[in-house]
Design a protein around this motif. Sequence first.
Motif, PDB file in Angstrom:
ATOM      1  N   ASN A 207      16.331  27.930  32.726  1.00  0.00           N
ATOM      2  CA  ASN A 207      17.207  28.184  31.580  1.00  0.00           C
ATOM      3  C   ASN A 207      17.486  26.878  30.838  1.00  0.00           C
ATOM      4  O   ASN A 207      18.622  26.434  30.745  1.00  0.00           O
ATOM      5  N   ASP A 208      16.438  26.267  30.292  1.00  0.00           N
ATOM      6  CA  ASP A 208      16.635  25.018  29.553  1.00  0.00           C
ATOM      7  C   ASP A 208      15.739  24.993  28.322  1.00  0.00           C
ATOM      8  O   ASP A 208      14.779  25.756  28.208  1.00  0.00           O
ATOM      9  N   ASN A 209      16.053  24.100  27.397  1.00  0.00           N
ATOM     10  CA  ASN A 209      15.241  23.948  26.187  1.00  0.00           C
ATOM     11  C   ASN A 209      14.426  22.665  26.213  1.00  0.00           C
ATOM     12  O   ASN A 209      14.118  22.085  25.176  1.00  0.00           O
ATOM     13  N   GLY A 210      14.064  22.228  27.407  1.00  0.00           N
ATOM     14  CA  GLY A 210      13.327  20.987  27.577  1.00  0.00           C
ATOM     15  C   GLY A 210      14.192  19.879  28.136  1.00  0.00           C
ATOM     16  O   GLY A 210      13.694  18.903  28.693  1.00  0.00           O
ATOM     17  N   TYR A 211      15.513  20.044  28.016  1.00  0.00           N
ATOM     18  CA  TYR A 211      16.462  19.091  28.597  1.00  0.00           C
ATOM     19  C   TYR A 211      17.779  19.790  28.911  1.00  0.00           C
ATOM     20  O   TYR A 211      18.152  19.931  30.071  1.00  0.00           O
TER      21      TYR A 211
ATOM     22  N   THR B 198      25.065  19.914  31.094  1.00  0.00           N
ATOM     23  CA  THR B 198      24.191  19.839  32.265  1.00  0.00           C
ATOM     24  C   THR B 198      22.770  19.839  31.727  1.00  0.00           C
ATOM     25  O   THR B 198      22.468  20.557  30.766  1.00  0.00           O
ATOM     26  N   ALA B 199      21.900  19.023  32.309  1.00  0.00           N
ATOM     27  CA  ALA B 199      20.539  18.904  31.793  1.00  0.00           C
ATOM     28  C   ALA B 199      19.542  18.791  32.929  1.00  0.00           C
ATOM     29  O   ALA B 199      19.890  18.421  34.055  1.00  0.00           O
ATOM     30  N   VAL B 200      18.304  19.132  32.598  1.00  0.00           N
ATOM     31  CA  VAL B 200      17.190  18.988  33.530  1.00  0.00           C
ATOM     32  C   VAL B 200      16.361  17.798  33.065  1.00  0.00           C
ATOM     33  O   VAL B 200      15.684  17.865  32.035  1.00  0.00           O
ATOM     34  N   GLN B 201      16.438  16.692  33.813  1.00  0.00           N
ATOM     35  CA  GLN B 201      15.714  15.478  33.439  1.00  0.00           C
ATOM     36  C   GLN B 201      14.252  15.626  33.855  1.00  0.00           C
ATOM     37  O   GLN B 201      13.884  15.402  34.995  1.00  0.00           O
ATOM     38  N   GLN B 202      13.416  16.023  32.892  1.00  0.00           N
ATOM     39  CA  GLN B 202      11.989  16.219  33.167  1.00  0.00           C
ATOM     40  C   GLN B 202      11.128  15.119  32.562  1.00  0.00           C
ATOM     41  O   GLN B 202       9.944  15.012  32.879  1.00  0.00           O
ATOM     42  N   TRP B 203      11.728  14.314  31.671  1.00  0.00           N
ATOM     43  CA  TRP B 203      10.993  13.289  30.945  1.00  0.00           C
ATOM     44  C   TRP B 203      11.818  12.010  30.915  1.00  0.00           C
ATOM     45  O   TRP B 203      13.039  12.049  30.871  1.00  0.00           O
ATOM     46  N   THR B 204      11.138  10.869  30.898  1.00  0.00           N
ATOM     47  CA  THR B 204      11.798   9.582  30.781  1.00  0.00           C
ATOM     48  C   THR B 204      11.230   8.858  29.571  1.00  0.00           C
ATOM     49  O   THR B 204      10.011   8.636  29.491  1.00  0.00           O
ATOM     50  N   PRO B 205      12.080   8.512  28.599  1.00  0.00           N
ATOM     51  CA  PRO B 205      11.581   7.790  27.429  1.00  0.00           C
ATOM     52  C   PRO B 205      11.349   6.323  27.752  1.00  0.00           C
ATOM     53  O   PRO B 205      11.970   5.763  28.664  1.00  0.00           O
ATOM     54  N   ASN B 206      10.451   5.695  27.015  1.00  0.00           N
ATOM     55  CA  ASN B 206      10.277   4.255  27.174  1.00  0.00           C
ATOM     56  C   ASN B 206      11.407   3.528  26.439  1.00  0.00           C
ATOM     57  O   ASN B 206      12.304   4.156  25.870  1.00  0.00           O
ATOM     58  N   ALA B 207      11.372   2.200  26.448  1.00  0.00           N
ATOM     59  CA  ALA B 207      12.521   1.410  25.996  1.00  0.00           C
ATOM     60  C   ALA B 207      12.936   1.722  24.561  1.00  0.00           C
ATOM     61  O   ALA B 207      14.128   1.827  24.261  1.00  0.00           O
ATOM     62  N   ASP B 208      11.983   1.844  23.640  1.00  0.00           N
ATOM     63  CA  ASP B 208      12.349   2.097  22.241  1.00  0.00           C
ATOM     64  C   ASP B 208      12.207   3.567  21.865  1.00  0.00           C
ATOM     65  O   ASP B 208      12.234   3.913  20.691  1.00  0.00           O
TER      66      ASP B 208
ATOM     67  N   LEU C  16       7.198   9.370  25.863  1.00  0.00           N
ATOM     68  CA  LEU C  16       7.813   9.902  27.074  1.00  0.00           C
ATOM     69  C   LEU C  16       6.837   9.835  28.237  1.00  0.00           C
ATOM     70  O   LEU C  16       5.620   9.907  28.052  1.00  0.00           O
ATOM     71  N   THR C  17       7.399   9.741  29.436  1.00  0.00           N
ATOM     72  CA  THR C  17       6.623   9.880  30.663  1.00  0.00           C
ATOM     73  C   THR C  17       7.190  11.057  31.428  1.00  0.00           C
ATOM     74  O   THR C  17       8.418  11.190  31.560  1.00  0.00           O
ATOM     75  N   ARG C  18       6.315  11.902  31.926  1.00  0.00           N
ATOM     76  CA  ARG C  18       6.785  13.076  32.663  1.00  0.00           C
ATOM     77  C   ARG C  18       7.186  12.694  34.079  1.00  0.00           C
ATOM     78  O   ARG C  18       6.458  11.989  34.781  1.00  0.00           O
ATOM     79  N   ASN C  19       8.369  13.167  34.493  1.00  0.00           N
ATOM     80  CA  ASN C  19       8.844  12.888  35.840  1.00  0.00           C
ATOM     81  C   ASN C  19       8.122  13.763  36.852  1.00  0.00           C
ATOM     82  O   ASN C  19       7.790  14.920  36.565  1.00  0.00           O
ATOM     83  N   ALA C  20       7.904  13.216  38.036  1.00  0.00           N
ATOM     84  CA  ALA C  20       7.211  13.977  39.075  1.00  0.00           C
ATOM     85  C   ALA C  20       8.033  15.179  39.509  1.00  0.00           C
ATOM     86  O   ALA C  20       7.498  16.268  39.761  1.00  0.00           O
ATOM     87  N   THR C  21       9.357  15.004  39.572  1.00  0.00           N
ATOM     88  CA  THR C  21      10.252  16.079  39.994  1.00  0.00           C
ATOM     89  C   THR C  21      11.438  16.149  39.039  1.00  0.00           C
ATOM     90  O   THR C  21      12.112  15.133  38.816  1.00  0.00           O
ATOM     91  N   PRO C  22      11.723  17.308  38.461  1.00  0.00           N
ATOM     92  CA  PRO C  22      12.890  17.436  37.579  1.00  0.00           C
ATOM     93  C   PRO C  22      14.180  17.190  38.358  1.00  0.00           C
ATOM     94  O   PRO C  22      14.316  17.584  39.519  1.00  0.00           O
TER      95      PRO C  22
END
Length: 646
Positions: free
Chosen positions: A607-611, A490-500, A504-510
């Motif tokens: 309770n996450d380590n960034g993801y 289970t993960a908290v999606q807080q960032w979106t990587p670009n194609a390569d 990273l881009t920070r998401n507005a809402t985890p």
Amino acid sequence: MGKKLGKLAAVSTLSAMMLFNPISSVSHAAGSDKTAVQQGVSSKVLANASYFGNLPDDTPVTVDLVMKIRNKNQLENYIKDTVTPKSQNYRNYLSTEEFKKNFGADPNFIKLVKEYFSLFGIKTNVYPDNLIITATGTAGQFNKAFSITLQKAKYKGKNFHAAKGTPKLPSKISNSILCILGLSDYSNLTAKSVKQAPLLDNESSPVGPLSLMPKDLINHYNVQPLYDKGAAGKGQTIGIVTLADFNTDDAYQYWNEAGINVKPDRIEKVNVDGGSGWDGYEETTLDVEQSGSLAPQSDIKVYVGPNSDTGFTNTFAEAINENKSQQISVSWGESEPAIQNLIEQAAETPQYAEVFNQLFMQGAAQGISMFAASGDEGSYDAAREFGLESDVPGAASLSVDNPADSPYITAAGGTTLPFHFHSTAYNVDVSNDKERAWGWDYLYSYFDARGLNNPTGWGDRYLAGGGGGFSQMFPTPDYQQGVPGVNKFTAVQQWTPNADQTSLTRNATPVLVKGKGKGRNMPDLSMNADPYTGYAVYYSDAGAAGTNSGYATFGGTSFVSPQLAGLSALINSSNKSQTGFWNPQIYRFAEESDSPLHPLNSSGTDNDNGYYTGTPGTVYNQATGLGTPDVAALASHFEKGNRSNR
């Protein structure tokens, strides 16, 4: 060893059957067809470095030739037996000589290699395990032996030497060599400690466990019952593998001021390949202070090697082959993406990781409990190493750290303790009410208020946390298979990587997501590692004990690794045994009804380590592994295995 080993005897018979056929003379080998051998540096580094002339022929050069392990499947089974109660080889560990006879390179092959290099005037020294041959000579001699030209080079501000071409050796030699290290002395290894950065001047003081001392760990993780039984690490030796020198007097002063009664003259410094400089000496200092505090009557052997491929390899080889430390800790490493780039470039990357894995297998067979820091960049292990403006593919990928990724070492993860802070400057409240996975998203609102929300600030602050995730280099080991939570997440999606995956881009809402993974799951277990709930370290100026001495607060998984080594020494002295390789045992304990490990399995941004975060009902997650230990209960479980085998 006292009794005859049943399985070892069988392996010995197999070894005799697998000896090489009589080998040709060395003169014939020198003149025979040559084949390429992988060398231990990234071809990306080699391709992008600036070269400015040949290395003078008389320049001293040291090279490691790493042999392939023999009978690897049998070795895997033997290691498993040493930690399986009721097995005939339970806690029946090999000596270095026994390991050499059954799993090291064949002596006839070693002889051939030595004779080949002697033709060029190169001196060789074979480690007792017959896995590593260290060759010393000049640049001119190695140019002839490997059919290369060593050159002076510069990359990212570092001066080093490198063989721009591919080294070659006679096929009868190259076929049994895993890789060559040292034809380049470029290195990217870093310490896994983080100094606590002041939040801001004139701010309110945080409320929480700041600048912890050993007694705080002892109380929090229930260590005291072992001391009450009279355990103190007597008869144990803790090994520290490090790439920086340190002031031994600083450790003694730390223990004295902490009121810890330690064994006198307990520290022995072993300089490997001439030792090292002082860059990163705070890391070595905290390793010794922390491990020695928890097992005060133990000895400490500090193996100090140069910060290079050969230095790191030989420092491990020295500690493991000497076989005097029942537990060894390391807090240096680099990210898998840095190594992964080499795979894509058809360089030696997979072999480089296997060099350490082979040594850790040897350590496990010899009964050494080994621990490694899992990293301090959370689930994005390469982010700080490369930077998010580097344009390096994979810099922003989900990734883990080497050598903690080896299945034969215990990967030490990190947590955060309760922490509360009110910023008067920005009128922001920060609150963390329980022990959780170390990830600094609980500080995001404060970082945002300070204007740090940009790629420059993300790598250093927003992505910091306990290392964890899935190895891309090693498969899921047997002891993790079937454990609830392994290879699922289970993960908290807080960032979106670009194609390569360069940034990273920070998401507005985890967003909470679930998925499956594969590979060696990391870490194995965790304890407090957050610098904001970190530990006091006493140190002086480099090379000048007592000068400008004092305390600073650090964190990082580099604390957890030596702390576990100290606890291992304490447990061994309490149980009057040698626990050996922890991992198969603690994964077994974790599924028992009276598990000594407490999973941190709640889900979400608390309770996450960034993801990665927890999953309710499981015993494992990729943020904190099997969770935190009740040390007294853990010691009891290790002892239970002893009793059941009597």
